[in-house]
Design an enzyme around this catalytic site. Structure first.
Site, PDB file in Angstrom:
ATOM      1  N   GLY A   1      48.758 -20.768   3.539  1.00 21.54           N
ATOM      2  CA  GLY A   1      50.115 -20.262   4.116  1.00 21.54           C
ATOM      3  C   GLY A   1      51.307 -20.449   3.073  1.00 21.54           C
ATOM      4  O   GLY A   1      52.364 -20.223   3.558  1.00 21.54           O
TER       5      GLY A   1
ATOM      6  N   ASN B   1      40.941 -16.347  10.779  1.00 24.01           N
ATOM      7  CA  ASN B   1      41.475 -17.623  11.620  1.00 24.01           C
ATOM      8  C   ASN B   1      43.160 -17.146  12.335  1.00 24.01           C
ATOM      9  O   ASN B   1      43.840 -16.951  11.344  1.00 24.01           O
ATOM     10  CB  ASN B   1      41.631 -18.755  10.645  1.00 24.01           C
ATOM     11  N   TRP B   2      42.969 -16.643  13.427  1.00 24.91           N
ATOM     12  CA  TRP B   2      44.347 -16.303  14.076  1.00 24.91           C
ATOM     13  C   TRP B   2      45.174 -17.598  14.156  1.00 24.91           C
ATOM     14  O   TRP B   2      46.431 -17.348  14.722  1.00 24.91           O
ATOM     15  CB  TRP B   2      44.312 -15.380  15.263  1.00 24.91           C
ATOM     16  N   LYS B   3      44.795 -18.859  14.164  1.00 24.98           N
ATOM     17  CA  LYS B   3      45.495 -19.846  14.671  1.00 24.98           C
ATOM     18  C   LYS B   3      46.058 -19.564  15.902  1.00 24.98           C
ATOM     19  O   LYS B   3      45.311 -19.179  16.890  1.00 24.98           O
ATOM     20  CB  LYS B   3      46.475 -20.195  13.419  1.00 24.98           C
TER      21      LYS B   3
ATOM     22  N   SER C   1      45.569 -18.265   1.450  1.00 25.93           N
ATOM     23  CA  SER C   1      46.405 -17.158   0.817  1.00 25.93           C
ATOM     24  C   SER C   1      45.534 -15.985   0.369  1.00 25.93           C
ATOM     25  O   SER C   1      45.735 -15.350  -0.592  1.00 25.93           O
ATOM     26  CB  SER C   1      47.630 -17.729  -0.081  1.00 25.93           C
TER      27      SER C   1
ATOM     28  N   GLU D   1      39.051 -24.817   1.632  1.00 24.79           N
ATOM     29  CA  GLU D   1      40.406 -24.325   1.861  1.00 24.79           C
ATOM     30  C   GLU D   1      41.375 -25.657   1.357  1.00 24.79           C
ATOM     31  O   GLU D   1      41.642 -26.406   1.999  1.00 24.79           O
ATOM     32  CB  GLU D   1      40.668 -24.493   3.262  1.00 24.79           C
TER      33      GLU D   1
ATOM     34  N   GLU E   1      44.594 -28.197   9.192  1.00 25.81           N
ATOM     35  CA  GLU E   1      45.740 -28.423  10.330  1.00 25.81           C
ATOM     36  C   GLU E   1      45.105 -29.223  11.532  1.00 25.81           C
ATOM     37  O   GLU E   1      46.137 -29.887  11.839  1.00 25.81           O
ATOM     38  CB  GLU E   1      46.047 -26.811  10.736  1.00 25.81           C
TER      39      GLU E   1
ATOM     40  N   GLY F   1      43.822 -16.576   6.813  1.00 24.85           N
ATOM     41  CA  GLY F   1      44.813 -16.789   7.949  1.00 24.85           C
ATOM     42  C   GLY F   1      45.709 -15.486   8.094  1.00 24.85           C
ATOM     43  O   GLY F   1      45.469 -14.676   8.724  1.00 24.85           O
ATOM     44  N   GLY F   2      46.875 -15.801   7.570  1.00 23.32           N
ATOM     45  CA  GLY F   2      48.108 -14.890   7.633  1.00 23.32           C
ATOM     46  C   GLY F   2      47.595 -13.213   7.647  1.00 23.32           C
ATOM     47  O   GLY F   2      48.156 -12.528   8.453  1.00 23.32           O
TER      48      GLY F   2
ATOM     49  N   HIS G   1      39.026 -27.972  10.506  1.00 27.76           N
ATOM     50  CA  HIS G   1      40.277 -27.253   9.728  1.00 27.76           C
ATOM     51  C   HIS G   1      41.378 -28.234   9.441  1.00 27.76           C
ATOM     52  O   HIS G   1      41.625 -29.134  10.222  1.00 27.76           O
ATOM     53  CB  HIS G   1      41.044 -26.141  10.691  1.00 27.76           C
TER      54      HIS G   1
HETATM   55  P1  13P Z   1      46.338 -18.321   5.182  1.00 25.56           P
HETATM   56  O1  13P Z   1      45.413 -17.292   4.886  1.00 25.56           O
HETATM   57  O2  13P Z   1      47.556 -17.893   5.990  1.00 25.56           O
HETATM   58  O3  13P Z   1      46.770 -19.236   3.500  1.00 25.56           O
HETATM   59  O4  13P Z   1      45.541 -19.583   5.866  1.00 25.56           O
HETATM   60  C1  13P Z   1      44.470 -19.911   5.538  1.00 25.56           C
HETATM   61  C2  13P Z   1      43.666 -20.613   6.555  1.00 25.56           C
HETATM   62  O5  13P Z   1      43.963 -21.761   6.890  1.00 25.56           O
HETATM   63  C3  13P Z   1      42.464 -20.228   7.174  1.00 25.56           C
HETATM   64  O6  13P Z   1      41.851 -20.973   8.072  1.00 25.56           O
END
Ligand code: 13P
Length: 257
Positions: free
Chosen positions: A177, A13-15, A217, A171, A101, A238-239, A99
């Site tokens: 994050g 997930n590159w957001k 994470s 999640e 977010e 994510g990250g 998601h």
């Molecule tokens: P991180 O891996 O940066 O914690 O993000 C997780 C996420 O929200 C994937 O959708």
């Protein structure tokens, strides 16, 4: 529950990160790094502006592309939204729904998640429905209730026969994050709660075959221990998915079972 094999799925997930050039450079660097990893399905979830170039860069590779969100309607006066028809026409195969977010910042509710899930299934997009509790909810002992409510809400009124492609991602919001990964015990317990709710809402058979990913994470060095658990069927990253080598190591390390 009957034993079935669930192929792991590792999703990036590159957001709201990367320009088109950066996205293409990622795909070109990444594909050779995972050329021998057939144990897992690999999905990239770029933001909408990147979808055309990423679909093109990943053409004729095993890597599939997901939207990060979609509207449930086919078309209409909904400024700023993307429709399932538009995703399909671009060559997108999967879509993230709900998601945290989107739930936190963009008014996503269990009701809109449900509408989006029905639409994605009707359009043949593979849905990855995200659920997870806030830190305050965990501390208040509400984790199971939140996961059951979100899962049941997403699946309300869904015909089990139409939900064979369903994927769920657990999640925990406090792990996103933050560098705080759920312990294997916490993740395992949450995945079992979600699987039990899928059995209640859909069927025991679907609960056994539905893949439940862990996200929050995930890094190369904690992937193996999480993916080794019976009820964890992959990761939503994510990250650590923004860089090709790091994400390829996560794919490699997910071959734990
Ligand atoms: P991180 O891996 O940066 O914690 O993000 C997780 C996420 O929200 C994937 O959708």
């Amino acid at each position: 529950m009957p034993k079935v094999t669930r192929k792991p799925l590792i999703a990036a997930n590159w957001k709201m990160f990367k320009t088109p050039d950066e996205a293409v450079a990622f795909v070109q660097a990444f594909i050779p790094l995972v050329a021998t990893h057939s144990h897992a399905e690999i999905v990239l979830c770029p933001s909408p502006a990147l979808l055309p170039v990423v679909v093109e860069a990943a053409r004729n590779t095993p890597v599939r592309i997901a939207g990060q969100n979609m509207h449930w309607k086919d078309q209409g006066a909904y400024t700023g939204e993307t429709s399932p028809l538009q995703l399909k026409a671009l060559g997108v195969t999967h879509v993230l729904i709900g998601h945290s977010e989107r739930r936190q910042y963009f008014n996503e509710t269990d009701e809109t998640v449900n509408l989006k899930l029905k639409s994605a299934l009707a359009h043949g997009l593979v849905p990855i429905v995200c659920v997870g509790e806030l830190l305050a909810e965990r501390e208040a002992g509400q984790t199971a209730a939140v996961l059951e409510r979100q899962t049941a809400g997403a699946l309300a009124g869904i015909d089990p026969a139409a939900a064979k492609t369903l994927i769920v991602a657990y999640e925990p919001v406090w792990a996103i994050g933050t560098g705080k990964t759920a312990t294997p015990e916490i993740a395992d317990e949450a995945h079992k709660i979600i699987r039990a709710q899928i059995a209640k809402s859909l069927s025991a058979e679907l609960a056994a075959s539905t893949r439940i990913l862990y996200g929050g994470s995930v890094k190369p060095d904690n992937t193996a221990i999480l993916c080794a658990l019976d009820d964890i069927d992959g990761a939503l990253v994510g990250g650590a998915s923004l860089e090709a080598v790091s994400f390829s190591q996560i794919v490699a390390n997910s071959a734990a079972k």
